[in-house]
Design an enzyme around this catalytic site. Sequence first.
Site, PDB file in Angstrom:
ATOM      1  CG  HIS A 121      22.655  39.148  21.594  1.00 55.32           C
ATOM      2  ND1 HIS A 121      23.587  40.123  21.268  1.00 55.32           N
ATOM      3  CD2 HIS A 121      23.392  38.097  22.045  1.00 55.32           C
ATOM      4  CE1 HIS A 121      24.805  39.676  21.504  1.00 55.32           C
ATOM      5  NE2 HIS A 121      24.706  38.442  21.975  1.00 55.32           N
ATOM      6  CG  ASP A 136      29.514  37.339  29.701  1.00 53.49           C
ATOM      7  OD1 ASP A 136      30.234  36.482  29.139  1.00 53.49           O
ATOM      8  OD2 ASP A 136      29.294  38.459  29.207  1.00 53.49           O
ATOM      9  CG  ASP A 196      25.571  34.311  22.764  1.00 52.33           C
ATOM     10  OD1 ASP A 196      26.782  34.017  22.857  1.00 52.33           O
ATOM     11  OD2 ASP A 196      25.161  35.479  22.597  1.00 52.33           O
ATOM     12  CD  GLU A 242      31.217  37.636  23.627  1.00 51.01           C
ATOM     13  OE1 GLU A 242      31.408  37.945  22.431  1.00 51.01           O
ATOM     14  OE2 GLU A 242      30.064  37.572  24.127  1.00 51.01           O
ATOM     15  CD  GLU A 243      26.789  38.088  24.962  1.00 51.73           C
ATOM     16  OE1 GLU A 243      26.935  39.018  24.144  1.00 51.73           O
ATOM     17  OE2 GLU A 243      26.374  36.978  24.631  1.00 51.73           O
TER      18      GLU A 243
END
Length: 454
Positions: free
Chosen positions: A423, A92, A123, A156-157
Amino acid sequence: MTAHPISETIASLMPRAKAELTELVAFQSVADPAQFPKSECEAAAAWVADALRTEDFQDVALLDTPDGTQSVYGFLPGPAGAPTVLLYAHYDVQPPLDESAWISPPFELTEREGRWFGRGAADCKGGFIMHLLALRALKANGGVPVSVKVIAEGSEEQGTGGLERYAEAHPELLAADTVVIGDTGNFRVGLPTVTATLRGMTMLRVTLDTLEGNLHSGQFGGAAPDALAAMIQLLASLRAEDGTTTVDGLTTDAEWDGLQYPESDFRKDAKVLDGVELIGTGTVADRIWARPAVTVIGIDCPPVVGATPSLQASARAQISLRVPPGQDAAEATKLLTAHLKAHAPWGARVSVEQVGQGQAFRADTSSPAYTSMAQAMEAAYPGEKMQTSGMGGSIPLCNTLAALYPEAEILLIGLSEPEAQIHAVNESVSPEELERLSVAEALFLQNYAESKHS
């Protein structure tokens, strides 16, 4: 790169790795159905599961976790008596933010300036590809010398804890002698680094209500309490004038005694504008690795375009608090909640909702696995010795695994070095880092197997 057979094999596999990462990045796998269709995450999970089956993994499964997402599991048996290593990544991703600010489309892997750009490239979809490369290289050079479990998380995010709760309910599933978390990064490109500490986090939504409905700002402004103004004042109470986090009862003076982060390097990495000061006190390492940091990550308020002359009856904000090792995330949540309720101005009605939480993590860098990784990284990065740093981000699963398997050694490596800009818009991965870290991981698995047999 050395002429080691592992290195040569991984170099030959890089075109395939780029093609696979292109496919994986194309899934808009943001684990929030309010922003992207859930089917995107499901398709990404299916892709990961198929990739594991192609590599002869057994017991491949899509695990339905309690937060409504799927994690992907697979097991690759090794030689009799070999240790078991758990390899972790997550498929994710963060939302792309302002897509118009991306130089190339966020979900199309694009090569530019020697890097591969796309949301999740570093990421952590690239982390999953790193695991595949390492295993393929070992298969081509005598076989995988350990038993391998792979777990690819699906939320996870979001910090919603689905995999943590699933693991606690099925403690045998992820049991391993050593865990390699492929979700951190080198201190900078070309400097091999393991991450020794992670800050934990808590995520809260706070709502302020002051009026039964919106009012005309000319007719009532100056006496009627505006919820948006109250929210601005409340959020301002979370920082001192110099930017230091100020949550009542929360310690903010810890110091970092390891690898330091020169301020000039940090300003460049963070792309701080000329003339704009950094916030907080102490060294940069103190501020980002050893101390709490509060961030307002969202506010519900009227947009500028189309704004009307109104007092707002209600306002809502989402607040992230990073919690350093040595501080309990649950206690930090209580302190932040109490602070928000105590500092709301004008008697505004306050409601606070917790939407995520994870504990900080500190690794045991004296363990044998770290010796094996140091040797592997020196071989993958000739002329460089492995460094140990902290990371300001959070990986809640680490503490769950440490609690479930207290004898397991946990190492954190990955592709999220500063230039990756995870991000943010224009996230990217260095293909050279992907190649070298894949070499390091393969050599680590060899070294670790040998150390267990010696």
